[in-house]
Design a protein around this motif. Sequence first.
Motif, PDB file in Angstrom:
ATOM      1  N   ARG A 226      20.773   0.576  -3.309  1.00 12.32           N
ATOM      2  CA  ARG A 226      20.303  -0.047  -4.556  1.00 12.32           C
ATOM      3  C   ARG A 226      20.150   1.002  -5.650  1.00 12.32           C
ATOM      4  NH1 ARG A 226      15.338  -3.918  -2.413  1.00 12.32           N
ATOM      5  NH2 ARG A 226      16.626  -5.438  -1.285  1.00 12.32           N
ATOM      6  N   TRP A 227      19.549   2.131  -5.277  1.00 16.33           N
ATOM      7  CA  TRP A 227      19.306   3.202  -6.252  1.00 16.33           C
ATOM      8  C   TRP A 227      20.631   3.660  -6.880  1.00 16.33           C
ATOM      9  CZ3 TRP A 227      15.346   5.593  -8.685  1.00 16.33           C
ATOM     10  CH2 TRP A 227      15.588   6.856  -9.251  1.00 16.33           C
ATOM     11  N   PHE A 229      23.468   2.041  -7.009  1.00 14.95           N
ATOM     12  CA  PHE A 229      24.061   0.974  -7.821  1.00 14.95           C
ATOM     13  C   PHE A 229      23.311   0.800  -9.135  1.00 14.95           C
ATOM     14  CE2 PHE A 229      26.664  -2.426  -8.889  1.00 14.95           C
ATOM     15  CZ  PHE A 229      25.917  -3.533  -9.269  1.00 14.95           C
ATOM     16  N   LEU A 230      21.983   0.938  -9.087  1.00 14.55           N
ATOM     17  CA  LEU A 230      21.181   0.800 -10.309  1.00 14.55           C
ATOM     18  C   LEU A 230      21.643   1.797 -11.361  1.00 14.55           C
ATOM     19  CD1 LEU A 230      18.716  -0.280 -11.930  1.00 14.55           C
ATOM     20  CD2 LEU A 230      17.325   1.418 -10.723  1.00 14.55           C
ATOM     21  N   HIS A 232      24.529   3.384 -11.442  1.00 17.85           N
ATOM     22  CA  HIS A 232      25.909   3.063 -11.791  1.00 17.85           C
ATOM     23  C   HIS A 232      25.939   2.014 -12.903  1.00 17.85           C
ATOM     24  CE1 HIS A 232      29.972   3.740 -10.758  1.00 17.85           C
ATOM     25  NE2 HIS A 232      30.233   2.569 -10.243  1.00 17.85           N
ATOM     26  N   LEU A 233      25.105   1.009 -12.752  1.00 18.68           N
ATOM     27  CA  LEU A 233      25.100  -0.122 -13.678  1.00 18.68           C
ATOM     28  C   LEU A 233      24.321   0.177 -14.946  1.00 18.68           C
ATOM     29  CD1 LEU A 233      25.974  -3.146 -13.911  1.00 18.68           C
ATOM     30  CD2 LEU A 233      23.745  -3.734 -12.934  1.00 18.68           C
ATOM     31  N   ASP A 234      23.190   0.881 -14.779  1.00 23.81           N
ATOM     32  CA  ASP A 234      22.232   0.947 -15.886  1.00 23.81           C
ATOM     33  C   ASP A 234      22.208   2.269 -16.632  1.00 23.81           C
ATOM     34  OD1 ASP A 234      18.695   0.309 -16.383  1.00 23.81           O
ATOM     35  OD2 ASP A 234      20.424  -0.643 -17.320  1.00 23.81           O
ATOM     36  N   LEU A 237      22.286   2.637 -20.328  1.00 27.98           N
ATOM     37  CA  LEU A 237      21.087   2.378 -21.122  1.00 27.98           C
ATOM     38  C   LEU A 237      19.996   3.422 -20.883  1.00 27.98           C
ATOM     39  CD1 LEU A 237      20.624  -1.506 -20.863  1.00 27.98           C
ATOM     40  CD2 LEU A 237      21.704  -0.176 -22.668  1.00 27.98           C
ATOM     41  N   ARG A 238      20.223   4.304 -19.907  1.00 24.75           N
ATOM     42  CA  ARG A 238      19.186   5.272 -19.569  1.00 24.75           C
ATOM     43  C   ARG A 238      19.509   6.685 -20.013  1.00 24.75           C
ATOM     44  NH1 ARG A 238      16.178   3.947 -14.332  1.00 24.75           N
ATOM     45  NH2 ARG A 238      16.272   1.690 -14.235  1.00 24.75           N
TER      46      ARG A 238
ATOM     47  N   LEU B 613      31.780  -4.642 -12.272  1.00 20.40           N
ATOM     48  CA  LEU B 613      30.994  -3.762 -11.391  1.00 20.40           C
ATOM     49  C   LEU B 613      30.170  -4.588 -10.407  1.00 20.40           C
ATOM     50  CD1 LEU B 613      29.346  -0.964 -13.579  1.00 20.40           C
ATOM     51  CD2 LEU B 613      30.635  -0.642 -11.476  1.00 20.40           C
ATOM     52  N   TRP B 635      17.557  -7.260  -7.273  1.00 19.70           N
ATOM     53  CA  TRP B 635      16.628  -6.116  -7.353  1.00 19.70           C
ATOM     54  C   TRP B 635      17.017  -5.199  -8.509  1.00 19.70           C
ATOM     55  CZ3 TRP B 635      17.309  -0.850  -7.229  1.00 19.70           C
ATOM     56  CH2 TRP B 635      16.176  -0.051  -6.942  1.00 19.70           C
ATOM     57  N   THR B 636      18.316  -4.942  -8.591  1.00 22.17           N
ATOM     58  CA  THR B 636      18.812  -4.035  -9.626  1.00 22.17           C
ATOM     59  C   THR B 636      18.515  -4.568 -11.018  1.00 22.17           C
ATOM     60  OG1 THR B 636      20.581  -3.362  -8.128  1.00 22.17           O
ATOM     61  CG2 THR B 636      20.858  -2.828 -10.453  1.00 22.17           C
ATOM     62  N   LYS B 640      16.473  -2.833 -14.154  1.00 23.25           N
ATOM     63  CA  LYS B 640      17.166  -2.333 -15.342  1.00 23.25           C
ATOM     64  C   LYS B 640      16.146  -2.137 -16.456  1.00 23.25           C
ATOM     65  CE  LYS B 640      21.590  -3.913 -16.498  1.00 23.25           C
ATOM     66  NZ  LYS B 640      21.261  -3.075 -17.602  1.00 23.25           N
ATOM     67  N   VAL B 641      16.387  -1.139 -17.268  1.00 25.70           N
ATOM     68  CA  VAL B 641      15.431  -0.876 -18.342  1.00 25.70           C
ATOM     69  C   VAL B 641      15.439  -1.991 -19.393  1.00 25.70           C
ATOM     70  CG1 VAL B 641      15.183   1.617 -18.116  1.00 25.70           C
ATOM     71  CG2 VAL B 641      17.110   0.692 -19.421  1.00 25.70           C
TER      72      VAL B 641
END
Lengths: 463, 647
Positions: A226-227, A229-230, A232-234, A237-238, B613, B635-636, B640-641
């Motif tokens: 999950r970490w 993928f998070l 990768h996806l986000d 924005l971070r 993705l 969960w992701t 997300k922010v």
Amino acid sequence: MNEQEKFDKLFRKYPHPVATFSQKPHLSRRHFLNIAGTGVTASWLAGNLSAAAPVITSTPVQMQNKAKNVIFILLAGAPSHTDTFDYKDIQGTTPTSFSPDTANGVMFPTGLMPKLAGMMNQFAIVRSMQAWALVHSLAQTWTQIGRNPAGVLGNVSPNIGSVVAIEKNADRTPSQVFPTFLALNSAGAAGPGYFPASYAPFKVNPTNTGLKNTTNPDGQTRFNARWDFLHHLDDPLRVNSPYGTPLEDYDEFYTAANGMMYNPVVTKAFAYSTADSTAYGNTSFGNACVLARQVLAANQGTRYIEITLGGWDMHVNIYAQNQLPTLAKQLDNGLSQLITDLKTAGMLDETLIVMAGEFGRTVGKLTGAAGRDHYPQQFAFFAGAGVTGGKVIGSTDALGANIVDYGWSRGRAVKPEDIESTIYSAMGINWTTVRYDDPLGRGFYYVPNSDQDIYGPINELWQ
Amino acid sequence: MKRIKWLGALLACATATGQSPVSDSQCSYFGAERERFVPKPKGAESDSARLTRQFYAQSTRAGSPIRNRPYQGTQASSNLIDQYIVADLQKNNITPAGITTDYEFVRRVTLDLTGRIPTTAVVTQFVASSDPNKRATYIDSLMATSQWVDKWTMFFGDLYKNTQSNVQVTIRPEGRNAFYKYIHDSIAADKPYNQMATEIIAAKGTNSFDQTNGQVNYYPLGIVGGGPSQDIFDNQTANIADQFLGLAHVNCLLCHNGAGHLTTLSLWGGQTTRLQAWGLSAFIAKTYTHSIATPKDPNNPNASYNYYSLDAYTTDYALNTTTGNRPPRQPLGTLKTVTPDYLFTGQTPASGQDYRTALAQFVTSDFQFARAAVNYQWAQFFGVGIVDPPDQFDPLRLDPNNPPPAPWTLQPTNAALLNALAQNFIDSGYDLKKLQRLIVTSDTYQLASEYNGTWDDSYAPYFARKFVRRMWSEELHDSVITAINTLPSYTVSGFTADSTVYGVTSPGFGKISYAMQAPDVVNMPDNGGAVSQLLDTFLRGNRDDQPRKEEGSILQTLGLMNDNFIESRIQATGSGATASYVTNALALSDQQLINKFYMDVLSRNPSATEMSLVAAQLETGGAANRKNNAVDILWTLFNKVDFVFNY
């Protein structure tokens, strides 16, 4: 990958020498403008000082500089001083089971706290301390922030632990993952005031399973996936976030949290074993003492630990078995073992243990409810960090009602502000420091009115 | 000058057609200017060309259709906020961000006005609507909801610091609930704000538990112990000055003169004396706020409970103290008592007039009351006040027609705007809804947080973009349960059930599902349990010495990633009637599932990149893994922010 590799990868990503728990002070304050609530000065809006390093002043002082760490035990509810550390035997009132004994001229209730009684040469007692106010929450906050909470800067003044955290921030190394300021069993601990969130008390209640929410209910493999993928996806924005820097700053908290998850160092330090819990008295307070020792031993950046032991507000039936004797025993078991274990580990000389309630209790005969009520005369307890064992500073009259000997150079009652000064001095922190980055712009004095030398450390503790 | 003409042209067209984006077929003015908007293939790119290229480039931005239009505010705008903001932007040659897309707008305004994210149905309907006034219409619909009342009840509960127990005093759940009811019902009734302030400042009553008169609790909340009654008057005065006038410095002045203390902080404060501050406190001096013991509870004889009463002292503010929380108060020459004097106007109570009734009149008719009120609202919607922090006003630095002497500057970042807003508020009858409507219908409020070009922090005072803000604890809770549509039911101790002990019956308020319905911020909503502990990590404060903060912390991110509150809602469990959110979603196609998750949690569709993705992730490991993958994806999204932040 193993833990060290994980950290290496993490800190390759963030090569700047910023420790896990900190933000870039003052520069981040400007960033935090966007996510900070009231109380943080938008310095460029107010036309005050620039958002660069704040002006900090101090006058040269002689500091004890003996302690690396502090353990501050708050006896919430206010313990009866004349039944404990300023013991008075009141004929016809004090239970004989308290078995007072005198060692080196110091009377102590060996029946009530036998273990501490057996180690009186390892701690010092201040008996000439008086509280400013007799309201619980006010005085508890006063004790923790070292000034009047109802004063103008009261609302924004940080916990003494937060001051220690900000002062010791530069000592942190990138591999350290624990918060500088840890608060155990202290849900109501005074906060960081106007200091950034990284200096806030990290509030934890001890469990035998370790720190809450440091594992994912669906397991580590799923979490790691999950970490990845998070990010990768986000990450769009971070990292260089199009929405603004607060999102980048928030990502740092994600990174730091990840550093504490599935981390054997964290698990080891924040969980107590059955054997240890038993040795410390099998109580929540004892467990907190176990964690305190473990966290300091882990050397992961924690320098100030606050532990609260409450329940001392005994207005009714103070001598009933389930009242003072039980609570005193909890204290006795936990604290004595903590001192012993720190000494065995060679850590006592660099750890200052400070203990006090928010005020004392009425003296002499009990009240109509067989209890003791609020009273300004109180004690403070010091151990470790080179404090002279067996030392007693100050004394009170036969009842414990008034001070007859102040016992220290300032020749007056010791106040929470003096305890605060003592802590800073022991930690090598200049207690006359004034920071001109407070939201009101009038200067935050580590110790109130230090420019007038009103309060100061109790150096007699080391003499 | 070219830029101004360009903006003016664009606006002229927009108002003429009432539609966006503008096309030259709808606007004859454009004809002559048309060639300026064609991107030049070589040579330096002009500002307008760059802006236009970026404007159209946004059509490919993640998840959203083209931004509705570039920022069009000008001095000719019908919204007074835009008039003033644009004037400053132009004067300082600052380009603002573009306007929010419909997705961004509907999420933001729903969070801001009602404290939770919109449902998918609402988002879908809003985005699909072709009503040119849909944003204004939607705003009105939000303001008619009970959620709007709950959010602003929480806001004013924070401002007035309504809590059952603070460092100094315990008003008990009964008192806290009564004050909560007063605030809630006043907001629900669209009570004019000056009337609300008057009822609070001039509160009368002898029973703080009485739910028909809950504002009585304002004064007990201001009690300080360990000193003379003048300390109490001073603290209550300091609260009034802070919360209703934005003047925290009055608190300083109640200890000492401004000279030497406030000289560099406040032009006004530096010249004001303790005596003048006493003149304010003197309005409270005849109020005796005190506790009365309730009848003894025979089942619990050792317990002692108090309620509060506002009775009367007969003497004026006496200068006769030597101890307590503030420096001694001693006679000044022959002056031994201080009578009420509203120092900003010199008004004094009429002969025989009740002091606090007079104070309420003077405060609410003071222009500063309106300024402070609108500024507190502005700070909530924009993240920073026009004067910030909002309780640090300097009364001598607010008038653009009468600027302070150098080196002092005007304090507000847009002094003319602040005064115009305050006047508008007064003219509207101190109508909170009208003020909020003015704010959220403005282009300034509707600017995106995404900024095209290089942002410089010096642009911030001009509100050239939206400043993101992290959700409140309550907003987080309520948004999670809205997304998954599993509503908890909380029995809040001291709030849910009737309280009939102590010889006083205080009606309860029933169970709640939404955190924003709670009357307090401490131990809510599960009496200090796991949910309350999670919400505490989001720094809602304690309405006492710890204000609500938007800072981040490790405990927050640990909670978002691992706490049972979210974890329990993302599992794929059950079947049929007991099927969980994810279990039900698994029946959908990949595209449908992903779109559903995005809409329910993030109030938008995924971009093309995101869809590809996430679809790949959903299919990883084949059909046997699809269930776990779906849970992981959900969960992701919660982590997300752009979930936990209001952007």
